[in-house]
Design a protein around this motif. Structure first.
Motif, PDB file in Angstrom:
ATOM      1  N   LEU A  11      -5.815  10.670   3.912  1.00  0.00           N
ATOM      2  CA  LEU A  11      -5.343   9.212   5.014  1.00  0.00           C
ATOM      3  C   LEU A  11      -7.057   8.573   5.146  1.00  0.00           C
ATOM      4  N   ALA A  12      -8.189   9.274   5.349  1.00  0.00           N
ATOM      5  CA  ALA A  12      -9.539   8.744   5.262  1.00  0.00           C
ATOM      6  C   ALA A  12      -9.772   7.071   4.900  1.00  0.00           C
ATOM      7  N   ARG A  13      -9.511   7.733   3.304  1.00  0.00           N
ATOM      8  CA  ARG A  13      -9.165   6.476   2.115  1.00  0.00           C
ATOM      9  C   ARG A  13      -7.733   5.241   3.114  1.00  0.00           C
ATOM     10  N   ALA A  14      -6.906   5.849   2.881  1.00  0.00           N
ATOM     11  CA  ALA A  14      -5.879   4.973   3.657  1.00  0.00           C
ATOM     12  C   ALA A  14      -6.714   3.782   4.698  1.00  0.00           C
ATOM     13  N   VAL A  15      -6.733   4.572   5.278  1.00  0.00           N
ATOM     14  CA  VAL A  15      -6.908   3.790   6.313  1.00  0.00           C
ATOM     15  C   VAL A  15      -7.741   2.763   6.309  1.00  0.00           C
ATOM     16  N   LYS A  16      -9.552   3.462   5.516  1.00  0.00           N
ATOM     17  CA  LYS A  16     -10.524   2.252   5.012  1.00  0.00           C
ATOM     18  C   LYS A  16      -9.488   0.758   4.649  1.00  0.00           C
ATOM     19  N   TRP A  17      -8.561   1.414   3.717  1.00  0.00           N
ATOM     20  CA  TRP A  17      -8.537   0.273   3.106  1.00  0.00           C
ATOM     21  C   TRP A  17      -7.324  -1.045   3.740  1.00  0.00           C
ATOM     22  N   HIS A  18      -6.600  -0.149   5.252  1.00  0.00           N
ATOM     23  CA  HIS A  18      -6.027  -1.039   5.732  1.00  0.00           C
ATOM     24  C   HIS A  18      -6.975  -1.738   6.425  1.00  0.00           C
ATOM     25  N   LEU A  19      -8.123  -1.262   7.326  1.00  0.00           N
ATOM     26  CA  LEU A  19      -8.799  -1.263   8.141  1.00  0.00           C
ATOM     27  C   LEU A  19      -9.434  -2.708   7.285  1.00  0.00           C
ATOM     28  N   GLU A  20      -9.727  -3.034   5.775  1.00  0.00           N
ATOM     29  CA  GLU A  20     -10.654  -3.761   4.884  1.00  0.00           C
ATOM     30  C   GLU A  20      -9.311  -5.117   4.646  1.00  0.00           C
ATOM     31  N   ASP A  21      -8.375  -4.352   5.214  1.00  0.00           N
ATOM     32  CA  ASP A  21      -6.972  -5.581   4.924  1.00  0.00           C
ATOM     33  C   ASP A  21      -7.602  -5.740   3.360  1.00  0.00           C
ATOM     34  N   ARG A  22      -7.051  -4.677   3.309  1.00  0.00           N
ATOM     35  CA  ARG A  22      -7.523  -4.273   1.761  1.00  0.00           C
ATOM     36  C   ARG A  22      -5.683  -4.101   1.270  1.00  0.00           C
ATOM     37  N   VAL A  23      -4.683  -3.559   1.533  1.00  0.00           N
ATOM     38  CA  VAL A  23      -3.203  -3.321   1.981  1.00  0.00           C
ATOM     39  C   VAL A  23      -1.863  -4.856   1.764  1.00  0.00           C
ATOM     40  N   ILE A  24      -1.714  -5.093   1.011  1.00  0.00           N
ATOM     41  CA  ILE A  24      -0.257  -5.681   0.873  1.00  0.00           C
ATOM     42  C   ILE A  24       0.515  -5.206   0.772  1.00  0.00           C
ATOM     43  N   VAL A  25       1.888  -5.146   1.511  1.00  0.00           N
ATOM     44  CA  VAL A  25       3.536  -4.706   1.425  1.00  0.00           C
ATOM     45  C   VAL A  25       4.031  -5.133   1.146  1.00  0.00           C
ATOM     46  N   HIS A  26       4.911  -5.349  -0.404  1.00  0.00           N
ATOM     47  CA  HIS A  26       5.480  -5.853  -0.729  1.00  0.00           C
ATOM     48  C   HIS A  26       6.741  -4.896  -1.244  1.00  0.00           C
ATOM     49  N   GLY A  27       8.089  -5.303  -0.611  1.00  0.00           N
ATOM     50  CA  GLY A  27       8.701  -4.435  -0.986  1.00  0.00           C
ATOM     51  C   GLY A  27       8.375  -2.800   0.150  1.00  0.00           C
ATOM     52  N   ASN A  28       9.134  -1.966  -1.284  1.00  0.00           N
ATOM     53  CA  ASN A  28       8.865  -1.029  -0.613  1.00  0.00           C
ATOM     54  C   ASN A  28       7.953  -0.225  -1.224  1.00  0.00           C
ATOM     55  N   LYS A  29       6.878  -1.188  -2.032  1.00  0.00           N
ATOM     56  CA  LYS A  29       5.234  -0.851  -2.136  1.00  0.00           C
ATOM     57  C   LYS A  29       4.070  -1.213  -1.338  1.00  0.00           C
ATOM     58  N   THR A  30       3.043  -0.967  -2.016  1.00  0.00           N
ATOM     59  CA  THR A  30       2.102  -1.458  -1.511  1.00  0.00           C
ATOM     60  C   THR A  30       1.106  -2.233  -2.717  1.00  0.00           C
ATOM     61  N   ILE A  31       0.631  -3.462  -2.691  1.00  0.00           N
ATOM     62  CA  ILE A  31      -0.299  -3.247  -3.554  1.00  0.00           C
ATOM     63  C   ILE A  31      -1.831  -3.699  -2.779  1.00  0.00           C
ATOM     64  N   VAL A  32      -2.571  -2.800  -3.388  1.00  0.00           N
ATOM     65  CA  VAL A  32      -4.071  -2.230  -2.821  1.00  0.00           C
ATOM     66  C   VAL A  32      -5.330  -2.759  -3.861  1.00  0.00           C
ATOM     67  N   PHE A  33      -5.546  -3.946  -3.296  1.00  0.00           N
ATOM     68  CA  PHE A  33      -7.122  -4.665  -4.292  1.00  0.00           C
ATOM     69  C   PHE A  33      -8.382  -3.586  -3.229  1.00  0.00           C
ATOM     70  N   HIS A  34      -9.014  -2.550  -4.453  1.00  0.00           N
ATOM     71  CA  HIS A  34     -10.123  -2.150  -4.393  1.00  0.00           C
ATOM     72  C   HIS A  34     -10.919  -2.587  -5.501  1.00  0.00           C
TER      73      HIS A  34
ATOM     74  N   GLU B 276       9.578   2.269  -9.289  1.00  0.00           N
ATOM     75  CA  GLU B 276      10.293   2.159  -7.801  1.00  0.00           C
ATOM     76  C   GLU B 276       9.568   2.244  -6.400  1.00  0.00           C
ATOM     77  N   ARG B 277       9.273   3.777  -7.333  1.00  0.00           N
ATOM     78  CA  ARG B 277       8.902   4.481  -5.477  1.00  0.00           C
ATOM     79  C   ARG B 277       7.470   3.577  -5.034  1.00  0.00           C
ATOM     80  N   GLY B 278       6.797   3.599  -5.992  1.00  0.00           N
ATOM     81  CA  GLY B 278       5.113   2.456  -6.014  1.00  0.00           C
ATOM     82  C   GLY B 278       4.840   4.380  -6.070  1.00  0.00           C
ATOM     83  N   VAL B 279       4.503   5.165  -6.112  1.00  0.00           N
ATOM     84  CA  VAL B 279       3.824   6.807  -6.466  1.00  0.00           C
ATOM     85  C   VAL B 279       2.347   5.522  -6.746  1.00  0.00           C
ATOM     86  N   LYS B 280       1.133   6.242  -6.558  1.00  0.00           N
ATOM     87  CA  LYS B 280      -0.185   6.409  -7.204  1.00  0.00           C
ATOM     88  C   LYS B 280      -0.631   7.393  -7.981  1.00  0.00           C
ATOM     89  N   LEU B 281      -0.066   8.083  -8.392  1.00  0.00           N
ATOM     90  CA  LEU B 281      -0.421   9.156  -9.677  1.00  0.00           C
ATOM     91  C   LEU B 281       0.864   9.393 -10.484  1.00  0.00           C
TER      92      LEU B 281
END
Lengths: 300, 300, 300, 300
Positions: free
Chosen positions: A277-300, D226-231
């Motif tokens: 959770l701490a990682r996910a929140v941090k990435w969100h706060l740093e605008d590292r996460v783009i949602v596309h459909g039901n997936k995320t692109i995380v730039f880190h 499809e699910r966009g898992v990270k592992l």
């Protein structure tokens, strides 16, 4: 990411500093990077970090996150955003300018188990979560002490499914008052209604105590124990109206064995939940996460 | 990465395909990305993937790796490279154009233990290592069978420190004949001379059987066992004239415990060595590694 | 593990409960397990968990940890321990009986950085560290608040190398008064003298902020950054008079890359330090660690 | 584990060596360890390694794995096994004596993808899998070359669901002829019938290409993408008549990200599958796995 219509109309200019971020999603075609980088150069913004991804070079979607440095953003940001509209329109971009100094306002929801809340408070105190924690909302009184000790407002709102509507109205009211940008469900064990979720698209982050999609739903540690798995995990995802089906931001696991009973799995699991959770929140706060459909692109 | 003087004068045009890569290192300053992306756009090269890093936004070094698509590179690459010289000169760039279809030629050096060689052969057979394995050189006969079965030339060159000079002359001769671009030391247990290394700057990849800088030198597993460590590792690095001190490309570890004797550590270690070396070699072949001083920037 | 002469003469019988542990180290020879298990059976102690290890089946050392259940230990433990002496003598055993209800008393030493202290306090509050935290000693005032809020005595003892002798006398005095069984150095940045260490053999647990034996000594994160490693780690070990050379209890690592500067490495490292130290301390408190020479056997 | 009625009536005495293993499962009660260790001591068997587990100290099931050394097992094993029957009967034990020198006979089933087969062959050649590979059965011809090169019989048996019954009869016939003890499904993509499985209880080991119970069934990598898992992960388990639901022996995972397409996930997955299957098979061959209900106890 918001479309440009949703971006905040007024920048709080005084505190913008010099560090900005630009997130863009648009149909892929030649010349996008050239156009963006020319634009930034002409606006005296120096690119510090840039990450790009195309999900399909032939006719797919183009994603980019740029972090830039531009002195005196307070004076120039509004003009830059306005100038960008023409470019955005030309390439049919969804985009978002954000400024590092303009910290997001966070609400944390928690029920009985405090470990995820504590991790967030600890990371925030250490300066690792660039956010202002505006308030904590709980359906239990147990964590009031530790929250108020840090000078954060704590709201006790009892909740159960019979009074869900009133509870959520009260919560939404508080969130609006505090101008909250992001809601973190730090083991908040109440289901949110479709209406609540629709107020905060891609702004609610949950921690699920399993390696999704394994053990969707209730009692994941009990079911992991019954199945005899050799690894357990946790998943942080944006909340949508499909329970436990939202876009996954981060997952992690730890090894367990036959000696670990359900209670042991929960202890191990808490440690995974905290860091995921701490990682996910941090990435969100740093605008590292783009949602596309039901997936995320995380730039880190 | 070569300076432009070192780039190959003649492109083998017929096999260039449409996928190219551009690696650049230069002093950081505003406008670099804009200039490069404008250049590529004007040369009809579409950016597929781009990774950028500045080690210090204020006056440091700028690194970028761009993967682009440009149909008919065979016709256009020479002109594009020539046109790029002006830009490179303006920004004082070290740079390198490479083309995915122009596969690097690899030599593998091995001694007795075959596990790293086998891993490379296996990855290569599966299509996961984009390279032509030009030859295998060994100071033991043990692996001849498996190498020749794949149609790869195998050269047995006995070696010891008394005949090092002759041995290396013979090796260099073979490497030149086969126009080798990269040499992988897949558990080759002979020390290379300064002269040999100087022929192949940042082109020799070694696997060291410890988590460097722990256990530099000989007998790392024995020493790890004596020290009672709880994790063992392996390190893949470019070879320089400081033994075990070259730029690190990749490292990994596995957990061990008191039950693992030296022989057990070696077995576990072999599995780490295999995957660490395979990853490092793959990244090198895909031009994902930029050496800077004694470090690497790996864009993956 | 103490030899039998060192075991505490008086058991605090009232609080022994029914769960005991027996740790043994002795020369390996046939019949040890049979003799021990017969002894326990005859003393109505039911074996719950048993772990055994011989470092060399032919003439090496035998190690065993047994966890047993025996109702009314308060009435029977003294007699059982006395009866065991004959068996221990026959097999030349070093051994130790401990009782789960007789919680170890812990002292925590800390300097400026609070993350390891906080982790221990948090695990202790959650019921995961079976110990009584008797006191916290620090050469800085910074953590007084969080310690005293939990009702734990906090002693501020300024320290530097010129007054080391007086400081340690004061510390030893406090540790004796509080009947401390284990000392945890939770990022305590003062060197302990040989004299201090000799008072607490295998009772002082340190966290070193590197993957030992890499980066022994000061400034490990700075040196890791200079070396360009791809993983960083932390090591928890018993303190001996060889700095950073004591028996290792636990280690772990995390992946880093070229984007992580020294400050980034420290952040990541803190998270590793926290969990590595917490695990090592927990295993020590559960009597899962046997020291043998400069290594540990950890039964978990 | 077999009940005593199932144990092989005739030991191949000549090759028993001195290393034996005893696996036991029985209702928990006091005195079991004492009785077993007394028995072994009286039969001059020295305990080398011992692992014990009770799933519930109060009225649960007791599990133990003992590795012992007893010179001249060829002369003594039959008598020892016979003598053990009285003890086994007293404690209602299911048990199994095995001898390290009496290597299990293995059959490997494979379809098109050779990576798991290759890993097993490689580990076997390196001396890390204590087994005799009796035969390889495949519904494709592709791997014949590599199998026969090692002197292992290869049987091509085309298979599809219409001829399943005949195919399995032919397979069972071959397995009986070769006196096979364990069947490894190394990415064998045909479903086995209930009848086939019933011939080999807890003797068929499968590798499933997902982190079960996530993505049970077909096309797990496609669904993970499809699910966009990270592992992503792999699972090795004993085959039962519930597809993908048998007792799990081992699992592992690797991190992936948005850049990995389905083909990339498969490549990464193959590397996980290889090591997960190799570990599970090794533990089975060393008699480290006890099946209990739908779970495994793995003593390692």
């Amino acid at each position: 990411m918001k479309t440009k219509e949703q971006t905040k109309p007024l920048l709080q200019e005084a505190k913008l500093g010099s560090r900005g971020r630009l997130l863009i999603k648009c149909p892929d075609r030649p010349g996008i990077v050239a156009a963006i980088s020319k634009f930034l150069f002409e606006h005296e913004a120096n690119i510090i970090e840039s990450n790009q991804y195309s999900n399909n070079p032939e006719g797919g979607t183009f994603f980019i996150r740029i972090e830039f440095d531009r002195p005196n953003l307070a004076e120039s940001a509004a003009q830059m955003e306005q100038d960008f509209e023409m470019l955005a329109s030309e390439f049919a971009m969804e985009y978002q300018f954000t400024y590092a100094e303009e910290r997001k306002k966070m609400a944390i929801f928690v029920s009985k188990e405090p470990h995820c809340l504590l991790e967030l408070l600890w990371e925030w105190q250490s300066g690792d979560l660039p956010t202002d924690i505006a308030l904590v909302i709980s359906n239990h009184e147990g964590t009031r002490g530790m929250v108020e000790a840090l000078g954060i407002p704590f709201y006790y709102i009892p909740a159960n499914k019979d009074i869900r509507k009133q509870v959520e109205e009260q919560q939404i009211q508080l969130l609006k008052e505090h101008q909250v940008d992001v809601i973190v469900l730090a083991r908040y064990m109440q289901i949110l209604t479709e209406d609540f979720v629709s107020h905060f698209p891609n702004q609610i982050i949950n921690i699920h105590h399993s390696f999704l999609p394994a053990f969707i739903g209730a009692r994941p540690y009990e079911r992991a124990h019954e199945r005899g798995v050799k690894l357990i995990g946790a998943t942080s995802h944006y909340v949508t109206n499909d329970l436990d089906e939202g876009p996954i931001i981060e997952q992690d696991i730890e090894r367990v064995n036959h000696r670990d009973d359900v209670s042991g799995l929960k202890k191990i699991g808490q440690s995974i939940e905290r860091r995921v959770l701490a990682r996910a929140v941090k990435w969100h706060l740093e605008d590292r996460v783009i949602v596309h459909g039901n997936k995320t692109i995380v730039f880190h």
